[in-house]
Design a protein around this motif. Structure first.
Motif, short mmCIF file in Angstrom:
data_model
loop_
_atom_site.label_atom_id
_atom_site.label_comp_id
_atom_site.label_asym_id
_atom_site.label_seq_id
_atom_site.Cartn_x
_atom_site.Cartn_y
_atom_site.Cartn_z
N ARG A 283 5.29 -0.79 -0.83
CA ARG A 283 5.67 0.59 -1.19
C ARG A 283 5.72 0.76 -2.71
O ARG A 283 5.21 1.75 -3.26
N THR A 287 3.24 3.24 -5.16
CA THR A 287 3.79 4.32 -6.01
C THR A 287 3.45 4.10 -7.48
O THR A 287 3.35 5.06 -8.25
N THR A 293 2.99 7.95 -1.31
CA THR A 293 4.18 7.22 -0.86
C THR A 293 4.04 6.93 0.62
O THR A 293 3.30 7.60 1.34
N LEU A 294 4.81 5.94 1.06
CA LEU A 294 4.73 5.50 2.45
C LEU A 294 6.10 5.54 3.11
O LEU A 294 7.12 5.30 2.46
N ASN A 328 9.29 8.11 2.07
CA ASN A 328 9.22 7.06 1.05
C ASN A 328 10.35 6.07 1.25
O ASN A 328 11.03 5.64 0.32
#
Length: 334
Positions: A283, A287, A293-294, A328
């Motif tokens: 992550r 970014t 974003t995840l 996120n």
């Protein structure tokens, strides 16, 4: 003197499937001076000539006339019985058979013929181990031995052409295997193949009582990105995420596109804390290198998990929880 490496090694042959080997045999027929043929096994003692090469231009019309006919329709009686006996012997043994014919006979036109040839029969089996075809190659011994000796130049050209053709067939076979197991857009495993591999890892982890974790992740606001900037931008976002995942995971981890913008990562012999550490690294890397974003859900193998879908369901629930908690984020079962 340095030993010459064989131009057609067993390693290459082991990588070829049945269809590829057949294509290779057919390409060899264009250059091989020997008589080659394929016989279909239709039943006990019943054989049909399915394919035959033309070793000499003068035989091409004769060869084409016997394709699709039974052995007894194609050979005169003095030869037919011996050939049938050897074909049956090859089928019954399931192993190569070598035999020699040396006989005189009158052909259908009443012309005296002398046959003296050596034949090798090789059984071809299907996936169930049943002999369905016989491949044969015959050398006519009635001609002087020098008739069959190729010059070094011809031999070298034959080896070069066969080597090139073999390399082409191996490359084509590898490409087909890749397309059958990978997602064309992201280069990760496709869903079907990922599930096959994941089930194998689940069985291994269960058998040896090893930890196993599954991560389900997707791109935050992916639909909005697609609607606002188009599918080409969306496709590039998927490729960006896939590249980041593949650069972050270990070699033993399994990565696949599950559907849409959802990816799965299966981590063998990994605890929940180890999976969460990788998820954080993934992550953070994304970014820092993009505006994407995840949201990630992590499920660990638990008693009673019989199939991979059990882990996927729990990871999917945690992924939805990460979405509800602001995106996120990483959610991992306690």
């Amino acid at each position: 003197m340095q030993q010459k490496t064989p131009w057609l090694t067993s390693d290459i042959l082991n990588r070829l499937n049945a269809n590829t080997c057949l294509l290779l045999v057919r390409s060899l027929w264009e250059y091989c001076p020997e008589h080659m043929f394929i016989v279909r096994v239709e039943g006990p003692g019943e054989f049909v000539i399915e394919a035959m090469n033309s070793t000499r231009q003068a035989l091409s019309a004769e060869n084409s006339a016997v394709i699709g006919k039974r052995i007894e329709q194609s050979l005169p009686p003095p030869l037919c019985h011996g050939v049938l006996a050897n074909l049956c012997r090859c089928v019954e043994s399931g192993a190569p058979v070598r035999y020699e014919e040396n006989d005189d006979y009158l052909d259908r036109d009443g012309i005296y013929q002398h046959v003296h040839r050596q034949t090798l029969l090789v059984p071809i089996t299907n996936t169930e181990g049943m002999v369905t075809h016989l491949f044969g190659i015959s050398r006519d011994l009635a001609f002087p031995p020098e008739h069959h000796v190729l010059s070094p130049a011809v031999t070298g050209e034959l080896e070069r052409r066969v080597s090139e053709r073999t390399a082409e067939l191996v490359a084509a076979n590898e490409k087909l295997a890749y397309l059958a197991t990978h997602d064309h857009l992201t280069g990760t495993y496709n869903r079907r193949y990922l599930m096959e591999l994941a089930e194998q890892e689940l069985r291994r982890a269960t058998r040896y009582e090893l930890p196993l974790c599954l991560l389900m992740l997707d791109i935050d606001h992916f639909k909005t990105l697609n609607d606002a900037r188009g599918h080409l931008v969306g496709d590039e976002a998927l490729r960006c995420v896939a590249r980041t995942i593949l650069a972050t995971v270990r070699e033993c981890d399994l990565v696949g596109r599950y559907g849409g913008d959802e990816f799965l990562i299966l981590m063998p012999e990994t605890t929940a804390s180890g999976a969460q550490e990788l998820a954080e690294r993934l992550r953070n890397t994304l970014t820092q290198t993009s505006r994407l974003t995840l949201s990630i859900g992590i499920a660990s193998l638990a008693p009673g998990d019989d199939v991979v879908i059990d882990l996927i369901d729990r990871a999917d629930t945690l992924l939805l929880q990460a979405k509800r908690n602001g995106r996120n984020r990483i959610e991992c079962a306690a």
